[in-house]
Design an enzyme around this catalytic site. Structure first.
Site, PDB file in Angstrom:
ATOM      1  N   ASP A 109     -18.974  10.507  14.943  1.00 22.60           N
ATOM      2  CA  ASP A 109     -18.982  11.758  14.196  1.00 22.60           C
ATOM      3  C   ASP A 109     -17.599  12.387  14.110  1.00 22.60           C
ATOM      4  OD1 ASP A 109     -21.658  11.322  13.978  1.00 22.60           O
ATOM      5  OD2 ASP A 109     -22.247  12.779  15.489  1.00 22.60           O
ATOM      6  N   TYR A 347     -29.975  14.594  10.484  1.00 19.42           N
ATOM      7  CA  TYR A 347     -29.566  14.753  11.882  1.00 19.42           C
ATOM      8  C   TYR A 347     -29.628  16.214  12.297  1.00 19.42           C
ATOM      9  CZ  TYR A 347     -26.790  14.113  16.124  1.00 19.42           C
ATOM     10  OH  TYR A 347     -26.363  14.074  17.432  1.00 19.42           O
TER      11      TYR A 347
END
Length: 927
Positions: A109, A347
């Site tokens: 990420d 997410y």
């Protein structure tokens, strides 16, 4: 042929990358832990796979809770695999070391934590063999930086990979944050635990950079509640008659001005335009306007209200707590299941409420899925709103929704293209929230007509003003998604019309006596908001700016922080309220007294965030930051080592129950409750006068007394059973306390009551007098009466010269106190309520169960909740069945005997427990 290994943070991202690269690199072959094409190997972590630890030679195994071994400041950190992820870690290490893998691409990420996850995995791989430890991996490293997961955005990211050198400042900041948290958490927890355990026992006292300021927020609110001075005030309401009907209004003072800089809780701060502070004045106003006529002025103006933004995790947790009472942990678990298992949400662990600017087409496709799919239950009604959004052109590239600048590591939580199937009731509630917000954010604003009416009544030489507010929904806009097609809100949405110049008469007037209220206690919803907005509590503008986007903790960790405070008994849940315990106040008093109060303030995080931000920009070195953290750690430990534990200043209580020895006054200090003698609570010189010598600890076996508990113990000479005690080795147990009088000195002292006296009485064969007790119900074996006796509930026929029944069950079972109320339910209904405090002796895990009467077996047994259906989640089902099996296996004998398996209700059990366990993870959790 050489290949590049792409390491994503999550399997779902790895799959997205494979789909995006397939058109340009050809087919990917799927293997157990990775995908492989001609030029790429794509795999992923599952979050953090390794954690930092001090090298063995710097982190003592024995005596680590002693000041002699503090501070622990290692020159470097080793890595430890996280047990549950070892398989994935080993698979990645194997791929990293493949000879044909010549370069590594960090696709974790886009943020500090993503950088840390990748760097630690690569470090572990390099450290895992002597060869690579000496030479390094010798492989090029580059960075894939993504803020959007569309195939085009992923391909663009691969075309613009960042170099390893560009990412080094971010990597340094990531490592510094991790290591600084470890140093403060480990050393702070061990130092405060050592301080509080000086008198014996083991009083685990965890501290941490996020945990302790969060607790401080709750403690400071409770302090304000306790110090609140209730003040009487009065409100005046009138009913007025116009030609078209009647309406109500509240009296107010039009000349009122709020005092600036008034201290919170002061009379000036509690002044309001509609409050009257004298009963006589309020009644005089009411008498003056009663039956009088007056004039009306009115102002109406249009008002609009836009839909709230899309959900991030904290907002979702906050609203789910307010609407359904879900804890932050529960909401995160549900959202994670909707993401991982059902694949119907994006997410969830995100702090962003916006979408990438290239997501317009994805949104349109998702809206089409909602419009066209035959969604189950209430979700079916949302199809019409989704179709309207598409047909009327509501989905536009607005900055309010699509803004790359507002997208951090992840974007907002929205539905995916996957239609939901077989959701549990709780999952469906959360999914419904997200879908409604997703549709509503594209709808037009709701339009209202807001009316403010002022009624003026001249009477008694003065003009008295009454205000009436109306708010009428004209166009529902986004509110239609929530079923509010023609809703009306406000004090009086149905305002009757009043003609210009019309005179109205007072028909009735009333005076209501009220009291000022203290601040509300925190719920999980409001505490999450306080953690998110903790930067507002900071005065320093530079530090406030650094925390503006971060807050205390991250969306993914805030639920864990709150649960940790509850687990360590710093807070209790009562309904939806979070109430700090005596242990929380004791920690706050200690940190203030030691002069390390910065551990309790969000400024600590603000300062770290500011410096880490400077590091990311190349303006601060890693060495300078860590030197400052080491110095802070040394100062915390040194303060705790040097301070006299008896003199910690604080706001201590005076008990209302007198000293059991002499009837004198008992006062609290940091460590003990002590008699200070009869008469005045302080001596002539301001010091506490000498008492009779009675004194008792505030923290027996590592558990802090609540004031009401110690009052009861001194008053009735018994208390419990109570949970939360810990042996010297840190093993938790549940027990009763009693006050006993020494035969020689006649002085009273506190002891643990493990039921030995009651057991001897039961075994003596003598009759036991239960006449002073009220029966809890009928014995399920013989229909005689059941009473409390020692650490058990027993049938009256089970003792005496000729016992004819053997019914007996413990007041504590597997650390779960069984209250008289619950035992009465078992006797009357056949089972207790669902109890959630049972603790497995083998796994130390908590589990839930009912206690029930098994007539066939002739004993009390466990009854477990029905196993969750397969569609509701394999994990939950496995856990429930495992807990059931574990509990049944361990508790059969305990329930039959009535006293075993309580953790340490017997002295021998306590001694065995002390040898078995140590609190290995306590400091790590605090960090």
């Amino acid at each position: 042929m050489s290949k590049a290994l792409v390491i994503a943070e999550k399997p779902s991202v790895a799959q997205d990358i494979v789909r995006a690269l397939t058109p340009i690199d050809g087919k990917f072959d799927k293997h157990d832990e990775y995908f492989e094409s001609e030029h790429y190997v794509v795999s992923s972590a599952v979050g953090h796979l390794v954690e930092i630890k001090a090298p063995d030679e710097f982190d003592v195994k024995r005596g680590k809770w002693s000041f002699a071994n503090l501070p622990v400041i290692p020159p470097h950190f080793d890595l430890n695999p996280i047990d549950k992820s070892k398989g994935r870690l080993n698979a990645l290490v194997k791929l990293i070391k493949r000879k044909d893998v010549t370069s590594l691409i960090n696709a974790c990420d886009a943020g500090r934590e993503g950088e840390l996850i990748f760097r630690l995995i690569v470090q572990y791989a390099a450290d895992s063999t002597a060869t690579t430890r000496a030479k390094g991996l010798g492989k090029d490293v580059s960075r894939l930086w993504l803020q959007s997961m569309t195939p085009a955005a992923i391909r663009d990211g691969f075309a613009q990979l960042r170099t390893d050198e560009q990412m080094l400042p971010l990597a340094s900041a990531a490592r510094c944050r991790s290591e600084a948290d470890w140093l403060v958490g480990i050393n702070g927890t061990r130092a405060m635990t050592a301080f509080n355990s000086r008198d014996g026992g083991f009083f685990l006292t965890t501290v941490g950079r996020v945990q302790t300021p969060t607790l401080s927020i709750v403690v400071e609110r409770e302090e304000k509640i306790r110090k609140h001075v209730f003040r009487d005030y009065w409100e005046i309401r009138g009913t007025f008659g116009a030609q078209a009907g009647s309406y109500d209004g509240k009296w107010f003072n039009p000349d009122f001005k709020k005092a600036k800089g008034a201290a919170e809780g002061s009379l000036e701060a509690e002044q309001k335009a509609d409050r009257v502070w004298s009963a006589a004045e309020a009644q005089a106003i009411a008498d003056a306007v009663r039956g009088q006529s007056g004039t009306v002025t009115e102002e109406s103006k249009p008002s609009t209200q836009a839909s709230q933004l899309l959900y991030d995790l904290t907002t979702l947790q906050r609203e789910a707590n307010s609407r359904f009472g879900f804890s932050a942990k529960t909401t995160l678990g549900l959202a994670q299941a909707l993401y991982e298992k059902h694949k119907v949400l994006t997410y969830p662990r995100t702090d962003s409420r916006a979408l990438p600017e290239d997501y317009l087409s994805v949104v349109q496709q998702t809206m089409g899925m909602i419009a066209d799919e035959d969604l189950p239950g209430p979700l079916k009604d949302l199809a019409q709103h989704a179709r309207k959004a598409l047909n009327d052109g509501y989905i536009k590239p607005t900055k309010r929704v699509f803004d790359n600048a507002k997208v951090s590591d992840h974007f907002a939580i929205i539905p995916t293209l996957q239609a939901p199937r077989s959701l549990t009731e709780a999952e469906a509630k959360l999914y419904d929230m997200v879908v409604k917000r997703f549709i509503a954010v594209f709808y037009p604003s709701a339009e209202f007509m807001v009316t403010t009416r002022i009624t003026q009544i001249p009477a008694g030489g003065a003009t008295h003003h009454f205000q009436t507010n109306g708010k009428v929904l004209v166009k529902p806009g986004w509110m239609a998604v929530y079923g509010k097609e023609a809703a009306e809100e406000g004090d009086d949405a149905h305002l009757v019309a009043v003609q210009p110049g019309e005179s109205v008469g007072n028909e009735d007037v009333s005076v209501t006596a009220l009291k000022t209220k203290p601040p509300a206690r925190y719920t999980e919803a409001t505490l999450l908001s306080a953690m998110e907005g903790a930067g507002k509590l900071i005065d320093d503008e530079e530090l406030k700016a650094a925390m503006q986007e971060k807050g205390l903790g991250t969306p993914a960790t805030r639920a864990q922080v709150i649960e940790g405070l509850l687990t360590e008994k710093y807070m209790l849940r009562e309904g939806r309220e979070l109430i700090p315990t005596a242990k929380a106040f004791q920690l706050t008093t200690l940190l203030r007294g030691l002069g390390v109060e910065d551990l309790t303030k969000p400024e600590l995080t603000g300062n770290w965030e500011h410096q880490l931000s400077e590091m990311e920009k190349g303006r601060l070195s890693r060495e300078a930051f860590m030197d400052e953290i080491a110095a802070m750690t040394q100062r915390i430990v040194q303060k705790a080592k040097e301070y006299d534990r008896d003199t910690i200043p604080g706001d201590y209580a005076t008990l209302s129950t007198p000293c059991p020895n002499c009837g004198g006054v008992v006062k609290e200090n940091y460590r003990r409750f002590t008699c200070v003698g009869k008469g005045a609570a302080t001596g002539a010189d301001g010091e506490a006068p000498a008492g009779c010598g009675f004194s008792m600890t505030k923290i027996p076996a590592g558990r802090s007394f609540e004031l009401h508990e110690v009052e009861q113990l001194l008053r009735t000479h018994k208390l419990g059973p109570l949970e939360g005690f810990r042996s010297k080795a840190g093993w938790p147990f549940t027990a009763e306390l009693k006050m006993v009088q020494d035969a020689e000195s006649n002085n009273w002292k506190m002891e643990f009551d493990f039921g030995e006296d009651a057991k001897k009485e039961e075994e003596s064969g003598e009759a036991i007098d239960f006449s002073a007790q009220t029966t809890l119900g009928a014995c399920p074996k013989c229909n005689s009466s059941v009473f409390e006796h020692g650490t058990n509930y027993i049938c009256e026929k089970s003792v005496g010269p000729k016992p004819s029944c053997d019914f007996k069950t413990g007041k504590v079972i597997l650390q779960q106190p069984i209250t008289p109320e619950q035992l009465a339910k078992l006797l009357e209904n056949g089972k207790t309520d669902l109890l959630d405090g049972f603790v497995s002796n083998k796994t130390r895990r908590k589990f839930k169960a009912f206690l029930s009467w098994d007539a066939k077996a002739g004993k009390v047994g466990f009854e477990f909740e029905p196993r969750a259906p397969k569609a509701a989640g394999k994990t939950a089902g496995r856990f429930a069945s495992k807990g059931a099996a574990q509990g049944a296996e361990e508790a059969d004998a305990a329930l039959a005997e009535g006293t075993a398996a309580t953790g340490a209700v017997r002295k021998t059990a306590a001694r065995k427990a002390a040898k078995k366990a140590t609190p290995k993870a306590a400091a790590k959790k605090a960090a």
